[in-house]
Design a protein around this motif. Sequence first.
Motif, mmCIF file in Angstrom:
data_model
loop_
_atom_site.group_PDB
_atom_site.id
_atom_site.type_symbol
_atom_site.label_atom_id
_atom_site.label_comp_id
_atom_site.label_asym_id
_atom_site.label_seq_id
_atom_site.Cartn_x
_atom_site.Cartn_y
_atom_site.Cartn_z
ATOM 1 N N GLY A 136 2.572 -0.532 -2.912
ATOM 2 C CA GLY A 136 3.120 0.442 -1.982
ATOM 3 C C GLY A 136 4.424 1.035 -2.484
ATOM 4 O O GLY A 136 4.824 0.841 -3.637
ATOM 5 N N ASN A 137 5.113 1.746 -1.604
ATOM 6 C CA ASN A 137 6.389 2.366 -1.941
ATOM 7 C C ASN A 137 7.550 1.483 -1.485
ATOM 8 O O ASN A 137 7.349 0.429 -0.885
ATOM 9 C CB ASN A 137 6.492 3.741 -1.281
ATOM 10 C CG ASN A 137 5.430 4.705 -1.796
ATOM 11 O OD1 ASN A 137 5.109 4.702 -2.987
ATOM 12 N ND2 ASN A 137 4.882 5.525 -0.905
ATOM 13 N N ASP A 138 8.762 1.932 -1.776
ATOM 14 C CA ASP A 138 9.979 1.228 -1.348
ATOM 15 C C ASP A 138 9.951 -0.256 -1.722
ATOM 16 O O ASP A 138 10.300 -1.132 -0.920
ATOM 17 C CB ASP A 138 10.176 1.363 0.174
ATOM 18 C CG ASP A 138 10.353 2.807 0.609
ATOM 19 O OD1 ASP A 138 10.932 3.589 -0.165
ATOM 20 O OD2 ASP A 138 9.906 3.150 1.720
ATOM 21 N N GLN A 139 9.551 -0.529 -2.948
ATOM 22 C CA GLN A 139 9.391 -1.920 -3.359
ATOM 23 C C GLN A 139 10.723 -2.658 -3.445
ATOM 24 O O GLN A 139 10.787 -3.859 -3.142
ATOM 25 C CB GLN A 139 8.633 -1.982 -4.688
ATOM 26 C CG GLN A 139 7.189 -1.544 -4.556
ATOM 27 C CD GLN A 139 6.416 -1.612 -5.861
ATOM 28 O OE1 GLN A 139 6.861 -2.222 -6.837
ATOM 29 N NE2 GLN A 139 5.254 -0.985 -5.911
ATOM 30 N N ASN A 144 4.066 -0.246 3.672
ATOM 31 C CA ASN A 144 4.231 -0.610 2.269
ATOM 32 C C ASN A 144 4.229 -2.126 2.076
ATOM 33 O O ASN A 144 3.597 -2.649 1.157
ATOM 34 C CB ASN A 144 5.521 -0.006 1.723
ATOM 35 C CG ASN A 144 5.465 1.505 1.666
ATOM 36 O OD1 ASN A 144 4.550 2.083 1.110
ATOM 37 N ND2 ASN A 144 6.447 2.150 2.277
ATOM 38 N N GLN A 147 11.414 -3.835 -0.062
ATOM 39 C CA GLN A 147 10.569 -4.978 0.255
ATOM 40 C C GLN A 147 11.146 -6.264 -0.309
ATOM 41 O O GLN A 147 11.218 -7.284 0.382
ATOM 42 C CB GLN A 147 9.167 -4.767 -0.313
ATOM 43 C CG GLN A 147 8.344 -3.659 0.307
ATOM 44 C CD GLN A 147 6.956 -3.603 -0.303
ATOM 45 O OE1 GLN A 147 6.280 -4.630 -0.417
ATOM 46 N NE2 GLN A 147 6.519 -2.426 -0.704
ATOM 47 N N GLU A 187 0.769 -3.381 2.242
ATOM 48 C CA GLU A 187 -0.009 -3.187 1.014
ATOM 49 C C GLU A 187 0.265 -4.302 0.009
ATOM 50 O O GLU A 187 -0.642 -4.766 -0.681
ATOM 51 C CB GLU A 187 0.307 -1.811 0.413
ATOM 52 C CG GLU A 187 -0.340 -0.653 1.147
ATOM 53 C CD GLU A 187 -1.858 -0.780 1.209
ATOM 54 O OE1 GLU A 187 -2.482 -1.159 0.186
ATOM 55 O OE2 GLU A 187 -2.432 -0.515 2.281
#
Length: 437
Positions: free
Chosen positions: A359-362, A45, A365, A48
């Motif tokens: 992506g996911n889990d921003q 993620n 991040q 990305e």
Amino acid sequence: MSSPGKQVHPLDGIRILDLFAGPGGLDVAAHFLGFKSIGIEWDRNACETRYAAGLPTIHADVSVMRETRFDEIPKSVDVLAGGPPCQSFSVAGKGAGRRALDTVKEFIHRLVDGEDEAKIDEDLHALGDPRTALVLEPLRWLLKAIETEGRDPYKVIVLEQVPAALPLWEVYAKLLRGGEGRLRGVKYEAECWELKTEQFGVPQTRTRAVLVARRPGEGAVEPLEATHLPFDLHRGKRNAAQADMLPTGSAIPTKQRWLSMADALDAASRPKGSPVDVSRLRRGGGMNFFVVSNYGSGGDPKNRGRRRSSEPAFTVTGKISRNKVYASDTEYEAGRSDRFTIPESGVLQTFPHNFPWSGNDQAQQVGNAVPPRLGMHVLSRALRGDAPTNDELAAATTWHDVPRSTTAELRVIGCGDQSKCPPKSHKVTRSRRTSAP
């Protein structure tokens, strides 16, 4: 400068290798200072986000890259940077790393003394938390560069971690100054400090342990000069005169007041098309919201801390989306809370308002990243011996447009055919088939 019409490859002229690169805090800082970087990141993620932002990336495990793919790192790299995962050292974590600090110090000496690395890896595995061993990776990358034919030692090393890791950076610094054992006489000028982010214009309170090392001839390592006042965490003293918050011996206030959440978010909302929209937080023409933390304080999980909009944010973590935001006391009493959006959370970390989070889990991040503004101060001191200019800091609030073709090219460089990426990182979970409509 490239000649007209000449195509520039994304890996041309790269100087900085960012281990554990995340979504790109240090890389964003390097960009605004005029330096090119490449990051190694295992989380798909975060990769990305980096591809969307135009940041050269290798989707891989840092240890695997060092052991089997070291030759893929551009030889133009002469700066090693990194912030190893901090969960095992963090106050918010279980603390396996803090309990093992003395043991990890021994491992650092064992590596430099030339002990068998297979035995060292076996003993590291026995510590229980594999992330604790990752704090040794920057040293292992330095030793790899020294011991690899055709490679030169890095000219500059920049490392950051949570404050609990400062004793390890002090051991690093001492060994780098000595140049003994596997360092083969390669010595550095090295210093380490604890830095408070709000003292460098970051609108949040966050403390980091930072190490900067430079080869002789690159100049002595001088301490960073804070640009802003520290934030007083004690509520009863927040109304004290600014002079009371100055370091001992300061005659007159020479630093700016820390930056508040309201000021940072308001500024980020002004550019045309900004994804930061704070209209919901305005009441009576101004922003007077307050934030209730997801974490308890004083050891009591029910005692949630509060910060007013006129103050810096709490430390931005991967759980920032769980913090509750109230536009007024009335909404608090009615139980009507809001949340910071991802762009707003990024701004509190000093990412550009239009940074292309993907992506996911921003939220994770955002929380894992180095605040770019702090990164600019650290890298500028390490690479140029001075502070970033006001123009550079001002430019760092807006990210440039990245063509889709660039993102696609960087994805090919970073992931290739995906065979070298971390195991299962590209596995797609297919949803169950539903009946046709």
